[in-house]
Design an enzyme around this catalytic site. Structure first.
Site: not given
Ligand code: F6R
Length: 618
Positions: A2, A27, A76, A102-103, A491, A495, A498, A514, A613
């Site tokens: 949020c 956020r 969120w 937020n929280g 990774e 990507k 998501e 396996h 984010k």
């Molecule tokens: C994937 C992504 C998330 C963050 C994860 C940790 O693209 O952005 O998986 O990497 O939420 O976030 P941080 O790095 O901000 O602790």
């Protein structure tokens, strides 16, 4: 999660609050709302959906935009589904108070039951409406001002919060508070106006002066009187420092790119240079990192290094494990912060914990740090956001200096985190004498060449786009890599899933037989990282195994490769480099591939569904 914004001053508050929300949408973006106070009345507008939806609703009622005081929220959802009623801001029962939050208030149910007994009723399912009514009840009971009521109410609260509260009966102040979620206060010229936000981006064009609240602090922001920061626990005054913001408007805009994600992928050459600038003097063979230099004994005497992180940062941590063990010969464990914090791990004062986080606000990583500190470990942070909670909570650290990352899918954060981890690994290797002088110098020279090689890779974007066209309708994908590129396979899969919502799995290539090999048929695209170093022959065998089961092979190979090229359906060539540094290159085409597939599928690349984010809730 949020985002919250607020303004009190002499300008029209609406554009500041609404534009601020747009910048904070990373956020959370499942609902949005604003309250504007026109000097007499509070006008509330809120809706399920994005800030743009809110804006179009308000455009039909211009009177709801009036006033020079306002607060806003982009959500969120945690408690209560995303709908209009659960959207913030929330009024108190009397209608005098209004809040954005937020929280999570963990004991909201107990508090709610108590308030119901006292005659309160609730319109929404949110914990936030409970909090605003609790503040109202305390204010009535204690016959006190808003600031005192907020302070007393928060002492009853268990959970995490960043809040902004306004009282229409005392319309010259906004009260904010923080525990576990960030709050920045922008200070306008001559204290004539103030801004409130989850980070400084909403007010960057208005002021460079800001106060960041610490956990368990609150601030009473009064027009013409300034900002008073207090401790929530005992109400004592805090001498809060005004910081000068380094952020610029240009950094938080798209700069001609269609999406932030694409801009951030293209920023990687510069971001990597910014990460090692001033730290690596390749020609002199020197790595200077104050956070390491000042605590070098801790690193040299450590029994092991434990890396904690989440998501993409955890993948960078896995690359770190390969780097540290290979170069510096230090045992490393890489842990999901969310598991580490709850599994009663063995941690001693001989451990060094490295916490990696782009945002510096991830709740699980923060909790893991606190746990490690309580057991006596030395904790080093690798963060991107300057002044973030994790940067402040750790004993020492190094910023990645990647610049703001706004696209929800992490890109430049990953490559800059690997850059920092490479520098630390090399520095420790030099100190421990585990790498020859020649090898050390060679790595520094190679690292210096990486930004240029990433630049070259970005030039083959059209080729990657063509491959994306072929595989955009796949429903499942497999990503395989070995050694340093196993984390890159994870990774790459993350990507894709998501932002395009295509199911993808990353695997160490040799593990394929396996289990996952059963999935391979003519409909399964398999992305294989097959660079010419390390276990090349082994990965060639894996590629053969896929081919003989009719899987579609998209291979990332080193320029000049002949063997894999013969077998694969498509190849993407990367410039040659040392094996340990290949993740900095192999990652880039996988980012571009996911980006193009998501765009072709019409997905919201920068704001994928259900994500946010900064994951500030566990
Ligand atoms: C994937 C992504 C998330 C963050 C994860 C940790 O693209 O952005 O998986 O990497 O939420 O976030 P941080 O790095 O901000 O602790």
């Amino acid at each position: 999660m949020c985002g919250i914004t607020g303004y009190i001053g002499h300008r029209e508050a609406y554009p500041i609050v609404i534009n601020g929300l747009k910048r904070l949408e990373y956020r959370g973006y499942d609902s949005a709302g604003v309250m504007l106070f026109d000097g007499q009345e509070m006008h509330l507008s809120k809706t399920k959906g994005k800030v743009a939806d809110l804006e179009s609703i308000i455009s039909k009622s211009p009177d709801k935009k009036l006033g020079s005081i306002g607060i806003g929220h982009t959500r969120w959802a945690t408690h209560g589904v995303p709908n209009d009623v659960n959207s913030h801001p929330h009024f108190s029962q009397s209608g005098d108070l209004v809040i954005v939050h937020n929280g999570i208030i963990e004991n909201y149910d107990t508090l709610k039951k108590e308030l119901i007994k006292r005659g309160y009723s609730f319109k929404s399912d949110t914990d936030t409406e409970v909090l605003v009514n609790l503040i109202e009840e305390v204010k009535k009971e204690e016959n006190c001002k808003l600031g005192k009521a907020v302070q007393l109410a928060l002492t009853q609260v268990v959970g995490a919060y960043a809040i902004a509260v306004f009282d229409k009966t005392k319309p010259n102040e906004i009260v904010v508070a923080r525990l576990g979620s960030p709050i920045a206060i922008g200070i306008g010229k001559d204290f004539e106006e103030f801004f409130v936000a989850s980070d400084a981006s909403p007010f960057i064009e208005f002021t460079k002066d800001a106060i960041y609240l610490e956990d368990e602090e609150m601030a009473i922001i009064k027009l013409e009187r300034g900002v008073k920061v207090r401790k929530i626990k005992d109400d004592s005054l805090v001498d809060a420092k005004i910081q000068e913001l380094q952020l610029s408007l240009e950094q938080i805009e798209k700069g001609g790119y269609d999406h932030f994600m694409l801009k951030e992928i293209y920023e990687q050459p510069k971001a990597i240079i910014d990460t090692y600038r001033g730290r690596m003097l390749a020609d002199e063979g020197i790595i200077k990192m104050a956070g390491i230099d000042d605590h070098i004994e801790k690193f040299l005497n450590a029994d092991r290094i434990i890396i904690v992180a989440c998501g993409t940062s955890w993948h960078a941590g896995l690359v770190g494990e390969y780097l540290f063990e290979d170069m510096a010969r230090v045992p490393v464990e890489v842990e999901y912060a969310s598991e580490f914090r709850y599994r009663n791990p063995i941690i001693t004062s001989k451990d060094v914990v490295i916490a990696i986080s782009q945002s510096g606000e991830t709740a699980d990583t923060l909790a893991a740090i606190k746990l490690a500190k309580s057991k006596g470990a030395f904790v080093f942070g690798v963060c991107n956001v300057v002044g973030s909670s994790i940067a402040r909570e750790t004993h020492a650290g190094a910023y990645t200096h990647a610049g703001p990352e706004i696209g929800v899918a992490s890109t430049k954060a990953f490559t800059t985190q690997i850059t920092i981890l490479s520098l630390i690994a090399l520095k420790l290797a030099k100190k421990r004498g585990t790498l020859s002088q020649t090898a050390f110098h060679m790595y520094l020279q190679e690292l210096q060449l990486i930004p240029n090689k990433v630049e070259r890779l970005l030039q083959i974007d059209d080729h990657v786009k063509e491959i994306a066209k072929v595989y955009k309708d796949a429903t499942n994908c497999l990503y395989l890599g070995r050694g340093f590129n196993f984390p890159v396979a994870l990774e790459g899969a993350l990507k894709l899933k998501e932002i395009s919502y295509i199911h993808a799995e990353g695997y160490p290539a040799a593990e394929m037989k396996h289990g996952p090999i059963a999935l391979i048929d003519e409909n399964m695209p398999v992305f294989v990282i097959a660079t010419n170093k390390g276990h090349y022959e082994k990965i060639v065998s894996n590629v053969q195994e896929i081919k003989s089961r009719n899987g579609k092979i998209i291979a990332i190979v080193t320029e000049g490769d002949i063997v894999v090229k013969e077998i694969a359906d498509h190849v993407i060539e990367i410039p040659d480099t040392e094996e340990a540094l290949t993740p900095l290159l192999t990652t880039v085409p996988l980012q571009l591939l996911s980006y193009h597939i998501a765009v072709m599928l019409g997905k919201n690349v920068d704001q994928p569904r259900n994500l946010a984010k900064s994951v500030t809730v566990e």
